[in-house]
Design an enzyme around this catalytic site. Structure first.
Site, PDB file in Angstrom:
ATOM      1  N   TYR A 131       0.813  -1.703   0.031  1.00 43.32           N
ATOM      2  CA  TYR A 131       0.300   0.014   0.037  1.00 43.32           C
ATOM      3  C   TYR A 131       0.934   1.622   0.027  1.00 43.32           C
ATOM      4  O   TYR A 131       2.103   1.064   0.040  1.00 43.32           O
ATOM      5  CB  TYR A 131      -0.847   0.240   0.955  1.00 43.32           C
ATOM      6  CG  TYR A 131      -0.503   0.876   2.565  1.00 43.32           C
ATOM      7  CD1 TYR A 131       0.550  -0.568   3.136  1.00 43.32           C
ATOM      8  CD2 TYR A 131      -0.643   1.769   3.145  1.00 43.32           C
ATOM      9  CE1 TYR A 131       1.262   0.334   4.427  1.00 43.32           C
ATOM     10  CE2 TYR A 131      -0.146   2.137   4.601  1.00 43.32           C
ATOM     11  CZ  TYR A 131       0.473   1.153   5.312  1.00 43.32           C
ATOM     12  OH  TYR A 131       1.505   1.515   6.324  1.00 43.32           O
ATOM     13  N   ARG A 144       7.954   3.818  -4.554  1.00 34.93           N
ATOM     14  CA  ARG A 144       8.227   3.778  -3.614  1.00 34.93           C
ATOM     15  C   ARG A 144       6.968   1.938  -3.408  1.00 34.93           C
ATOM     16  O   ARG A 144       7.547   1.108  -3.535  1.00 34.93           O
ATOM     17  CB  ARG A 144       8.451   3.485  -2.025  1.00 34.93           C
ATOM     18  CG  ARG A 144       8.803   2.565  -1.453  1.00 34.93           C
ATOM     19  CD  ARG A 144       8.499   3.202   0.095  1.00 34.93           C
ATOM     20  NE  ARG A 144       6.720   4.168   0.381  1.00 34.93           N
ATOM     21  CZ  ARG A 144       6.487   4.629   1.096  1.00 34.93           C
ATOM     22  NH1 ARG A 144       7.566   4.742   2.147  1.00 34.93           N
ATOM     23  NH2 ARG A 144       5.191   4.885   2.532  1.00 34.93           N
ATOM     24  N   ARG A 199      -6.500 -20.897  -2.292  1.00 35.36           N
ATOM     25  CA  ARG A 199      -5.723 -20.524  -1.055  1.00 35.36           C
ATOM     26  C   ARG A 199      -3.741 -21.420  -0.884  1.00 35.36           C
ATOM     27  O   ARG A 199      -4.705 -22.816  -0.676  1.00 35.36           O
ATOM     28  CB  ARG A 199      -6.090 -20.014   0.866  1.00 35.36           C
ATOM     29  CG  ARG A 199      -5.868 -20.372   0.926  1.00 35.36           C
ATOM     30  CD  ARG A 199      -6.085 -20.643   2.772  1.00 35.36           C
ATOM     31  NE  ARG A 199      -5.244 -20.106   3.951  1.00 35.36           N
ATOM     32  CZ  ARG A 199      -4.747 -21.153   4.740  1.00 35.36           C
ATOM     33  NH1 ARG A 199      -4.258 -21.821   4.533  1.00 35.36           N
ATOM     34  NH2 ARG A 199      -3.278 -20.575   5.387  1.00 35.36           N
ATOM     35  N   LYS A 233       6.056  -2.323   1.770  1.00 34.00           N
ATOM     36  CA  LYS A 233       4.914  -1.252   2.627  1.00 34.00           C
ATOM     37  C   LYS A 233       3.751  -2.496   2.947  1.00 34.00           C
ATOM     38  O   LYS A 233       2.982  -2.314   1.410  1.00 34.00           O
ATOM     39  CB  LYS A 233       5.223  -0.353   2.555  1.00 34.00           C
ATOM     40  CG  LYS A 233       4.258   0.724   2.684  1.00 34.00           C
ATOM     41  CD  LYS A 233       4.056   1.909   2.255  1.00 34.00           C
ATOM     42  CE  LYS A 233       2.958   3.288   3.159  1.00 34.00           C
ATOM     43  NZ  LYS A 233       3.569   3.426   4.662  1.00 34.00           N
ATOM     44  N   GLU A 263      12.065   2.509  14.345  1.00 34.78           N
ATOM     45  CA  GLU A 263      10.850   3.326  13.841  1.00 34.78           C
ATOM     46  C   GLU A 263       9.332   3.291  15.005  1.00 34.78           C
ATOM     47  O   GLU A 263       9.519   3.009  15.343  1.00 34.78           O
ATOM     48  CB  GLU A 263      10.410   3.752  12.544  1.00 34.78           C
ATOM     49  CG  GLU A 263       9.755   1.930  12.211  1.00 34.78           C
ATOM     50  CD  GLU A 263       9.688   1.960   9.963  1.00 34.78           C
ATOM     51  OE1 GLU A 263       9.863   2.840   9.567  1.00 34.78           O
ATOM     52  OE2 GLU A 263       9.799   0.933   9.824  1.00 34.78           O
ATOM     53  N   LEU A 285      11.013   1.135   7.625  1.00 36.04           N
ATOM     54  CA  LEU A 285      10.100   1.559   5.796  1.00 36.04           C
ATOM     55  C   LEU A 285      10.940   2.872   5.688  1.00 36.04           C
ATOM     56  O   LEU A 285      11.255   3.623   6.152  1.00 36.04           O
ATOM     57  CB  LEU A 285       8.966   1.860   5.911  1.00 36.04           C
ATOM     58  CG  LEU A 285       8.120   2.453   4.944  1.00 36.04           C
ATOM     59  CD1 LEU A 285       8.038   1.114   4.304  1.00 36.04           C
ATOM     60  CD2 LEU A 285       6.558   2.439   5.147  1.00 36.04           C
TER      61      LEU A 285
END
Ligand code: PDD
Length: 284
Positions: free
Chosen positions: A33, A52, A100, A148, A180, A204
């Protein structure tokens, strides 16, 4: 009022936007995301987020279903259609729906979703005048935090732990050093020097971080990219965090102890001003 969201090539009322129960984002958190802020109807640092995003997709061998030009157009359409002045655009791409199986499916089409969140007065947050309180917690996330992904349960747990202690957020600690914040990059300031962890798989690579460090260097501020401890943070002159949704936000308390004077510091305040001013100039 119902928002317009974007799902797999279509603009839809939010009630009509549906994703399969077999989507790997839902089953495996197999998705990435980006969050891009909007100020005065314009996108802040769109390019950095697009770059990114591509890197996150590449690291996970996931197809990118949209070109950068089209992605910009979708962002702009949603901002216009939902009349966003200040707020953010959330973007998520998952590997798509398939039976799955832990192995990546060969033929699944990626799912792409974008929506907006209005945040009137985002740049004039009263929180920035007060600063936020943080606690320290162990960093128990997976090892590829440079990607991310949408696996955000541990950061959610961290925020809840902070709230339970009357704080706003948590800084995570691994092997004795701060990595972070739960959803932001962390900084301290000591004797005029800005200290923040170096880039690597442990954090990140914040788009706001990159911009802020660039602006700090341009303003002749000293920057040191290295790990630091919670003890250093407590003894620092000031501290702050950066993210697309918080910009530069002063941190005034760590584990119940005041940092510096216990009020937002001059470096953080100055960087917030510069960041907002320069980012607005470059907004698209
Ligand atoms: N979070 N570190 C983590 C773990 C983050 O989740 C984020 C962003 C950042 C700051 O990155 P950037 O400056 O590119 O926003 C650092 C977003 C805002 C979120 O999850 O809502």
């Amino acid at each position: 009022m119902s928002r317009t969201v974007y799902l797999n090539g279509e603009y839809l009322p939010e009630e009509e936007a549906k994703v399969s129960v077999f989507d790997r984002g839902f089953l495996f958190a197999d998705g990435v995301y980006e969050v891009t802020s909007v100020l005065g109807g314009k996108l802040i640092d769109f390019d950095g987020h697009a770059v990114r995003l591509q890197r996150s997709l590449d690291e996970l061998e996931m197809d990118n279903p949209i070109s950068k030009e089209d992605l910009l157009e979708v962002h702009r359409q949603l901002v216009t259609r939902n009349e966003i002045g200040d707020g953010l655009v959330y973007l998520q791409i998952t590997r798509g729906a398939a039976d799955r199986d832990f192995a990546y499916p060969k033929d699944a089409a990626p799912t792409i979703v974008l929506f907006t969140q209005a945040k009137p007065g985002l740049a004039t947050s009263p929180l920035a005048d007060k600063g936020i309180k943080v606690i320290s917690i162990a960093d128990e996330r997976w090892g590829r935090r440079d990607i991310k992904t949408v696996q955000l349960l541990y950061p959610s747990m961290g925020k809840m732990a902070a709230k339970a202690q009357g704080a706003d957020d948590a800084w995570m600690v691994e092997d004795g050093f701060v990595t972070e914040g739960t959803s932001n990059n962390a900084y301290i300031v000591k004797d005029g020097k800005i200290i923040t962890r170096h880039l690597g798989n442990e954090i990140l690579h914040g788009i706001t971080r990159a911009a802020v460090l660039r602006f700090a260097a341009a303003a002749q501020m000293q920057v040191e990219e290295r790990p630091f401890t919670i003890e250093e943070a407590k003894a620092a002159d000031e501290a702050f965090i950066t993210s697309a949704s918080m910009f530069v936000m002063p941190v005034v308390e760590m584990d119940g102890e005041a940092i510096g004077s216990g009020a937002p510091g001059t470096v953080a305040k100055r960087l917030r001003e510069i960041y907002l001013e320069e980012s607005l100039k470059a907004a698209v």
